[in-house]
Design a protein around this motif. Structure first.
Motif, mmCIF file in Angstrom:
data_model
loop_
_atom_site.group_PDB
_atom_site.id
_atom_site.type_symbol
_atom_site.label_atom_id
_atom_site.label_comp_id
_atom_site.label_asym_id
_atom_site.label_seq_id
_atom_site.Cartn_x
_atom_site.Cartn_y
_atom_site.Cartn_z
ATOM 1 N N SER A 1 -19.810 15.920 14.211
ATOM 2 C CA SER A 1 -19.227 14.720 13.603
ATOM 3 C C SER A 1 -17.754 14.581 13.951
ATOM 4 O O SER A 1 -17.278 13.490 14.274
ATOM 5 C CB SER A 1 -19.399 14.767 12.077
ATOM 6 N N ARG A 2 -17.039 15.691 13.895
ATOM 7 C CA ARG A 2 -15.613 15.640 14.228
ATOM 8 C C ARG A 2 -15.410 15.258 15.688
ATOM 9 O O ARG A 2 -14.538 14.444 16.016
ATOM 10 C CB ARG A 2 -14.968 16.993 13.936
ATOM 11 N N ALA A 3 -16.230 15.825 16.573
ATOM 12 C CA ALA A 3 -16.104 15.522 17.996
ATOM 13 C C ALA A 3 -16.476 14.076 18.297
ATOM 14 O O ALA A 3 -15.899 13.438 19.199
ATOM 15 C CB ALA A 3 -16.985 16.469 18.806
ATOM 16 N N LEU A 4 -17.429 13.519 17.554
ATOM 17 C CA LEU A 4 -17.822 12.125 17.761
ATOM 18 C C LEU A 4 -16.719 11.166 17.342
ATOM 19 O O LEU A 4 -16.524 10.123 17.972
ATOM 20 C CB LEU A 4 -19.098 11.818 16.965
ATOM 21 N N VAL B 1 -25.240 24.066 19.127
ATOM 22 C CA VAL B 1 -23.966 23.395 18.884
ATOM 23 C C VAL B 1 -23.183 23.210 20.184
ATOM 24 O O VAL B 1 -22.575 22.157 20.415
ATOM 25 C CB VAL B 1 -23.124 24.184 17.857
ATOM 26 N N SER B 2 -23.192 24.216 21.034
ATOM 27 C CA SER B 2 -22.482 24.106 22.311
ATOM 28 C C SER B 2 -23.026 22.951 23.137
ATOM 29 O O SER B 2 -22.263 22.208 23.773
ATOM 30 C CB SER B 2 -22.594 25.417 23.094
ATOM 31 N N GLN B 3 -24.348 22.779 23.122
ATOM 32 C CA GLN B 3 -24.975 21.695 23.874
ATOM 33 C C GLN B 3 -24.616 20.335 23.280
ATOM 34 O O GLN B 3 -24.267 19.402 23.996
ATOM 35 C CB GLN B 3 -26.493 21.878 23.867
ATOM 36 N N LEU B 4 -24.678 20.219 21.966
ATOM 37 C CA LEU B 4 -24.452 18.927 21.325
ATOM 38 C C LEU B 4 -23.005 18.463 21.393
ATOM 39 O O LEU B 4 -22.744 17.261 21.297
ATOM 40 C CB LEU B 4 -24.883 18.981 19.860
ATOM 41 N N THR B 5 -22.072 19.381 21.534
ATOM 42 C CA THR B 5 -20.659 18.994 21.549
ATOM 43 C C THR B 5 -20.084 18.896 22.956
ATOM 44 O O THR B 5 -18.875 18.729 23.118
ATOM 45 C CB THR B 5 -19.818 19.990 20.717
ATOM 46 N N ARG B 6 -20.950 18.990 23.973
ATOM 47 C CA ARG B 6 -20.490 18.723 25.335
ATOM 48 C C ARG B 6 -20.158 17.239 25.464
ATOM 49 O O ARG B 6 -20.790 16.393 24.821
ATOM 50 C CB ARG B 6 -21.580 19.077 26.345
ATOM 51 N N PRO B 7 -19.156 16.872 26.266
ATOM 52 C CA PRO B 7 -18.784 15.459 26.400
ATOM 53 C C PRO B 7 -19.955 14.544 26.757
ATOM 54 O O PRO B 7 -20.098 13.456 26.179
ATOM 55 C CB PRO B 7 -17.727 15.482 27.520
ATOM 56 N N ASP B 8 -20.819 14.958 27.694
ATOM 57 C CA ASP B 8 -21.932 14.093 28.063
ATOM 58 C C ASP B 8 -22.950 13.961 26.929
ATOM 59 O O ASP B 8 -23.548 12.895 26.743
ATOM 60 C CB ASP B 8 -22.607 14.605 29.341
ATOM 61 N N SER B 9 -23.140 15.019 26.143
ATOM 62 C CA SER B 9 -24.056 14.948 25.010
ATOM 63 C C SER B 9 -23.517 14.015 23.928
ATOM 64 O O SER B 9 -24.283 13.267 23.306
ATOM 65 C CB SER B 9 -24.287 16.339 24.421
ATOM 66 N N LEU B 10 -22.216 14.064 23.692
ATOM 67 C CA LEU B 10 -21.603 13.177 22.709
ATOM 68 C C LEU B 10 -21.743 11.718 23.135
ATOM 69 O O LEU B 10 -22.063 10.846 22.306
ATOM 70 C CB LEU B 10 -20.132 13.534 22.519
ATOM 71 N N GLU B 11 -21.521 11.448 24.411
ATOM 72 C CA GLU B 11 -21.661 10.080 24.903
ATOM 73 C C GLU B 11 -23.112 9.610 24.808
ATOM 74 O O GLU B 11 -23.381 8.454 24.481
ATOM 75 C CB GLU B 11 -21.169 9.987 26.350
#
Length: 212
Positions: A177-180, A101-111
């Motif tokens: 999903s919320r972060a996206l 989860v920490s990896q997927l919600t990093r700004p670069d991962s979200l982009e």
């Protein structure tokens, strides 16, 4: 006579060049998108030559997928560590979930995720290759850990790949999903840990207090 560091070997130089290419490529793809990204711009930022870039990665699709593969290698490595160390299910799944989860919600991962979704219609082969290198690879690594825990007698994993998909969706969906959707939202470490802890509890124990 003072000691001096020996020059890097050809193998080390190639690896350093590869890392520089990947870092530059990640920046260019996120800034410009996949279609507009230019191989020459990657070389300009990283140094080296177009010939070396093409020799190492083949083409734009090749280096794009290599950037994704590198970013996901940390997650799959974490799962492999838990499997090789035969970590108990609750401890292992908790560490795996937090890292995931920490990896997927990093700004670069979200982009990157937004970029992949945007590519799916126009470049379906790229999106398919991402699935094979990304989600499929992560799922397989977790399935291997679950099979290890089944062999230890901790869990029943008749379909470990399906169980792996279920667990990964449980830990990631809410926060990712919320972060996206909300560019101002960044989950705290406490929120990540609490989400993963609840998911692990439900995954291992279910929610029913008695048979329904």
């Amino acid at each position: 006579m003072p000691l001096t560091d020996s020059p890097p070997s050809p193998t080390n130089r190639a690896e350093l060049r590869r890392k520089a290419f990947l870092q530059a490529a990640r920046e260019v793809f996120l800034e410009q998108g996949y279609e507009a990204a230019n191989m020459s711009e990657i070389v300009r930022r990283a140094g080296g030559s177009l010939t070396t870039l093409y020799n190492q990665f083949g083409d734009k699709k090749g280096i794009f997928l290599a950037t994704l593969d590198e970013s996901l290698s940390e997650i799959t490595h974490a799962m492999e560590v838990e499997s090789q160390s035969h970590a108990p299910a609750r401890d292992g799944l908790t560490r795996i979930g937090i890292q995931f989860v920490s990896q997927l919600t990093r700004p670069d991962s979200l982009e990157t995720y937004r970029l992949i979704v945007g590519l799916a219609r126009q470049f379906p082969d790229v999106a398919k290759s991402f699935s094979e290198k990304g989600p499929d690879k992560v799922r397989a690594a977790l399935a291997s850990y679950l099979m290890d825990r089944e062999e230890a007698g901790e869990i029943s994993a008749e379909n470990p790949t399906q169980l792996a998909s279920l667990f990964l969706d449980m830990v990631r969906m809410g926060l990712q999903s919320r972060a996206l959707l909300d560019s101002d939202f960044r989950p705290t470490q406490e929120e990540v840990e609490a989400t993963v802890s609840r998911a692990v509890d439900i995954f291992l124990n279910g929610v029913a207090t008695r048979p329904l």
